[in-house]
Design an enzyme around this catalytic site. Sequence first.
Site, PDB file in Angstrom:
ATOM      1  N   TYR A 132       4.278   7.106  -5.276  1.00 30.86           N
ATOM      2  CA  TYR A 132       3.026   6.954  -4.524  1.00 30.86           C
ATOM      3  C   TYR A 132       2.165   8.186  -4.699  1.00 30.86           C
ATOM      4  O   TYR A 132       2.654   9.242  -5.119  1.00 30.86           O
ATOM      5  CB  TYR A 132       3.291   6.686  -3.039  1.00 30.86           C
ATOM      6  N   CYS A 133       0.852   8.028  -4.338  1.00 28.06           N
ATOM      7  CA  CYS A 133      -0.059   9.148  -4.477  1.00 28.06           C
ATOM      8  C   CYS A 133      -1.066   9.120  -3.333  1.00 28.06           C
ATOM      9  O   CYS A 133      -0.688   8.934  -2.179  1.00 28.06           O
ATOM     10  CB  CYS A 133      -0.746   9.123  -5.838  1.00 28.06           C
ATOM     11  N   ARG A 134      -2.358   9.302  -3.655  1.00 19.70           N
ATOM     12  CA  ARG A 134      -3.339   9.476  -2.582  1.00 19.70           C
ATOM     13  C   ARG A 134      -3.805   8.171  -1.975  1.00 19.70           C
ATOM     14  O   ARG A 134      -4.368   8.172  -0.880  1.00 19.70           O
ATOM     15  CB  ARG A 134      -4.551  10.240  -3.115  1.00 19.70           C
ATOM     16  N   GLY A 135      -3.641   7.096  -2.680  1.00 17.90           N
ATOM     17  CA  GLY A 135      -4.075   5.822  -2.135  1.00 17.90           C
ATOM     18  C   GLY A 135      -4.590   4.888  -3.217  1.00 17.90           C
ATOM     19  O   GLY A 135      -4.376   5.099  -4.413  1.00 17.90           O
ATOM     20  N   TRP A 153      -0.720   7.808   0.894  1.00 14.95           N
ATOM     21  CA  TRP A 153      -0.451   8.612   2.070  1.00 14.95           C
ATOM     22  C   TRP A 153      -1.328   8.259   3.280  1.00 14.95           C
ATOM     23  O   TRP A 153      -0.797   8.036   4.379  1.00 14.95           O
ATOM     24  CB  TRP A 153      -0.553  10.086   1.689  1.00 14.95           C
TER      25      TRP A 153
END
Lengths: 221, 221
Positions: free
Chosen positions: B176-179, B206
């Site tokens: 996963y990352c920032r969105g 996140w």
Amino acid sequence: MSQRKFKDEIYPHFARVAQALASDKRLELLDILTQGPRHVDALAQETGMSVANSSQHLQTLRAARLVETARKGNMIIYRVADPSVMNLWVALRGVAESRLAEVKQLAEEFHSARSNGDVVTRDQAEVLAHQNAVLLDVRPVAEFESGHLCGAINIPLDDLPDRLEELPSERRIIAYCRGLYCLLADEAAALLLANGFDVVRLEGGWPEWQSEGRPVIGGVT
Amino acid sequence: MSQRKFKDEIYPHFARVAQALASDKRLELLDILTQGPRHVDALAQETGMSVANSSQHLQTLRAARLVETARKGNMIIYRVADPSVMNLWVALRGVAESRLAEVKQLAEEFHSARSNGDVVTRDQAEVLAHQNAVLLDVRPVAEFESGHLCGAINIPLDDLPDRLEELPSERRIIAYCRGLYCLLADEAAALLLANGFDVVRLEGGWPEWQSEGRPVIGGVT
DNA sequence: CAAGTACTCAAGTGAGTAGTTGACAAGCCC
DNA sequence: GGGCTTGTCAACTACTCACTTGAGTACTTG
């Protein structure tokens, strides 16, 4: 597509939605619409605005696709477009309530005079409703019919004094109305307490319930 | 206090919050801040705005109490004030995504070129994480440290090629990352797939995770 | 303390927004 | 069709907002 170009294209659309919410009058219109569809004249009356001004604000909301319209005879009925819109309105109010001291204080003043019966959270209410408690919707019939909590019965506040015998005196009653800034449930609780019922009030009301995805009948699809 | 007077007093406060969000530049600043605290200069650089302009937008956000500041040396650090603000930003984006066709299309174009590995919902991810899957955060160290999914490990995308041996090859990896509008996890998935790992991507990132109240370490309090 | 860095403030211009008024369109009922 | 109701549109005034420029403040470092 570069990250920069993408942001430059997509953020203005997000801002467009926020822009539509950035007016006290439009928020008031939206709040009324969360209770059920209305025609322009009714909205103008409820908000105390001129019809022309209401119409223009409603078109701003429609341009942002937050509300939709349908013609019915020579009236035009506005309604909230999507549950996500209800959710956004509840989230916006939530931020204001938790972050702005003035809002907190105004809300307290508003409720200070009257607070009859205990308050239960929406989580608690869902449990209680499965344990033989009665969900009582005290809003007007039209609003009840446009959407209500699953399993609730409707006795509008105005009719309540004449219809007390419809309520079971041995079961706990959970009264609810339009939400945090509505006094219907509060007044209903006062009346029911005075008549010996075991009554509590729901925290929030119909919009909060629906925006959290709890079980409903009707409502915006 | 009459209903009318109450509404006339409280709705402008709600509108003030929406007003602060009603600018593409401010939303972009807010989105960056959901990933972690930043100082003004960094924000100006990331958004491509002048420092003076960034500063003014940030003060607008602060006046609406959506962000808070702290001085550190001669820098001023801005951060998101409250989880409810994160929630509001996610709700706003949600409405735009579900209601505005242009947004849906732009998002698809942005992701079209690259989509490596399957996507799992946040609900599924929580279940998988309890079933021996690894949560992999591929954002920069600073963002990981300012808040991340409970139980996640951090290998920034830049370091990933050199640190593959830290990942267990027999367990499923959830990157996963920032969105939604961040490609870090996508690129990480491509790299991991090419190296024979069993990798899936988390839907959203996140901010979405935190705003839903799922288990986290750190983040806005 | 002087020089430098990081940020804020004030003022000015051009663009956008709110509310009013009066004209217009769309559909109803006799 | 004529008169009615309901809602929209266009034009106008007063007001608010965005971005730039240049000056000013707060703190750090040598």
